[in-house]
Design an enzyme around this catalytic site. Structure first.
Site, mmCIF file in Angstrom:
data_model
loop_
_atom_site.group_PDB
_atom_site.id
_atom_site.type_symbol
_atom_site.label_atom_id
_atom_site.label_comp_id
_atom_site.label_asym_id
_atom_site.label_seq_id
_atom_site.Cartn_x
_atom_site.Cartn_y
_atom_site.Cartn_z
ATOM 1 C CB SER A 202 -0.966 -0.053 1.186
ATOM 2 O OG SER A 202 -2.005 0.880 1.047
ATOM 3 C CD GLU A 329 -5.337 -4.071 -3.981
ATOM 4 O OE1 GLU A 329 -5.397 -3.792 -2.759
ATOM 5 O OE2 GLU A 329 -4.301 -4.457 -4.544
ATOM 6 C CG HIS A 425 -5.696 -2.611 0.474
ATOM 7 N ND1 HIS A 425 -4.798 -2.501 -0.559
ATOM 8 C CD2 HIS A 425 -5.288 -1.695 1.413
ATOM 9 C CE1 HIS A 425 -3.897 -1.572 -0.285
ATOM 10 N NE2 HIS A 425 -4.174 -1.072 0.914
#
Length: 520
Positions: A202, A329, A425
């Site tokens: 990220s 995600e 995610h």
């Protein structure tokens, strides 16, 4: 005795709880506390010490308001935040490959103390694993106005040593300082300074991308692993507007003196108020959907351009890339309530207009998801816009510029007790670190792991170890755009793989629509 000698002094670690063949050295300072006279400054060397320093517990985390499962929070007064942690085989042969990890958290939260990032399993595969803390939020990425006698970060004749400019991208500078520490000290822990892989997820992955193209970090690492890199970079002008907003929310002038007068906790609280205001205002544009307001700034000093542009121009040099994204995600951000809900066609149209997305892209997604609710269409679009498409293009750009790049997609799902856990995610990271049994990650992965999950995790840790050691994760590098015959690894359990290949038709839509550059 598990005592190691660094250039600052001797340190003592402890045997890892899960594997006594691994030594964990925790909370080791790589730079001085960045507060007091050093606040908003470049990181400075840590003070040396006499005797043996006990490094058996994680150091303090950077100023933030988040409280994460299984990890310590930050309290005002915690200042010795520039520390790192090392996991190394107790009886390793030396000259081992090194993996340095930068955590995610939208540049405002997270730490190396999260249980997801325990390096024991990877060290058991023959790596020396390093995780680190760096400055976050305004402390790490806020743009501090320069004094009148400083132009472009360079003091003029009238500037004394106390008036030098405070650099931008301080969080990235901290990470460079940690890499320099690794270069100078990691051999004492059995690692090779010539075999360093920098990895992150990220915002951590985007930090890795920035350092891959930054001249100042050249030579400090040789391979890079990026999971779910974020499409978000600010100009100096945009960063200055954010500074003005945070200063106003903190009740101080947007000046050097005003910002220095505001304690870290005041700027953390002010940042939260600014983000909440955007979240509550549907008419506030791009920041309404996911109000992350800090990130790397293309300041022309450390970072001259978006890494995607820089990689395409060949700035990545000889660094080998391993890039991964998850296939769903943005579902995580919806699940934890940090994303705006877009549930009507009208709001979906506003979202597309706010980001300059062509109608053909939106309609294409609706055609590929004919029975899905509007929210799912929005989450799919947002996943591509912010993470998946940007990550894929980083790998493609590097390959097309002559670099070596590998691409993977994490596509493992789970249904348990009426709850579906998507390939969202962060879900890939416990698999890659081999930390599925940590209770704090069970929300991410859908509960305790089964045999199929453990087998998938073994494959992913083996891929990381192979890439760090030999530049070979176990499949072929890209030889063209992803989706045009190039090899891409899909991480799925054996049962999912036997059910057939995952569909990735959204790539064709993005390829023709283009990808707007975003700013935090």
């Amino acid at each position: 005795m598990d005592v190691f000698t660094t250039k600052s002094g001797r340190v003592r670690g402890r045997r890892a709880a899960r594997d006594h063949a691994i030594v964990a050295v925790l909370g080791l300072p790589y730079a001085a506390p960045p507060f007091g006279a050093l606040r908003f400054r470049e990181p400075q060397p840590a003070e040396p010490w006499d005797g043996v320093r006990e490094c058996t517990a994680f150091g303090p985390v950077a100023p933030q308001s988040a409280e994460l499962p299984g990890a310590p929070g930050w309290s005002p007064g915690d200042e010795d935040i520039l520390t790192l942690n090392i996991w190394t085989p107790a009886d390793g042969p030396g000259d081992l490959p090194v993996l340095v990890w930068i955590h995610g958290g939208a540049y405002v939260f997270g730490s190396s103390a999260q249980p997801d990032f325990d390096g024991t399993a990877l060290a058991g595969r023959g790596l020396v694993v390093v995780t680190l803390n760096s400055r976050l939020g305004f402390e790490g990425f806020g743009q501090v106005p320069e004094p009148p006698d400083v132009v472009g970060g360079v003091p003029g004749p009238a500037a004394d040593s106390g008036a030098t400019a405070f650099p931008g991208n301080r969080g990235l500078l901290d990470q460079i300082a940690a890499l320099e520490w690794v270069r100078d000290n990691i051999s004492a822990f059995g690692g090779s300074p010539d075999r360093v892989t920098l990895a992150g997820q990220s915002s951590g992955a985007t930090s890795v991308a920035c350092l891959t193209v930054a001249d100042r970090a050249r030579g400090l690492f040789h391979r890079a692993a990026l999971h779910s890199a974020v499409n978000a970079f600010a100009t100096v002008e945009q960063a200055a507007r954010t500074t003005a907003e945070v200063a106003a929310a903190a009740g101080v002038p947007a000046t050097r003196a005003g910002l220095l007068a505001a304690p870290p906790e005041a700027l953390v609280a002010a940042t939260d108020r600014v983000c909440e205001r955007y979240a509550q205002d549907p008419g506030s544009g791009r920041r309404h959907y996911d109000p992350a307001i800090f990130g790397p700034v293309a300041d022309g000093v450390l970072l001259t351009a978006d890494p995607l542009e820089a990689l395409a121009a060949g700035a990545g040099g000889a660094v080998e890339l391993l890039v991964c994204h998850t296939t769903e995600e943005y579902w995580l951000l919806d699940a934890v309530g940090s994303s705006a809900k877009v549930t009507s066609k009208e709001r979906l149209a506003v979202f597309a207009a706010d980001f300059g997305l062509p109608a053909s892209l939106v309609e294409g997604h609706r055609e590929l998801l004919p029975d899905a609710p509007v929210l799912d269409v929005y989450l799919t679009l947002r996943s591509g816009l912010l993470f998946a498409e940007y990550s894929t293009r980083l790998a493609e750009a590097h390959a097309l510029a002559g670099g070596r790049a590998f691409l993977a997609r994490f596509d493992r799902r789970r249904d348990r007790a009426g709850r579906r856990v998507r390939a969202w995610h962060c879900a890939d990271i416990p698999f890659a670190f081999g930390n599925l049994h940590e209770e704090s990650v069970h929300f991410l992965v859908g509960g305790p792991p089964g045999p199929a999950d453990e087998e998938l995790s073994r494959r992913m840790t083996r891929a990381w170890a192979g890439f760090a050691a030999h530049g070979d994760p176990g499949w072929a590098p890209l030889d063209g755009p992803a989706g045009s015959g190039a090899t891409v690894r899909d991480w799925r359990t054996a049962a999912e793989e036997s059910a057939g290949a995952a569909g990735h038709g959204f790539r064709d839509l993005w390829r023709t629509a283009g990808l707007p550059s975003l700013a935090p």
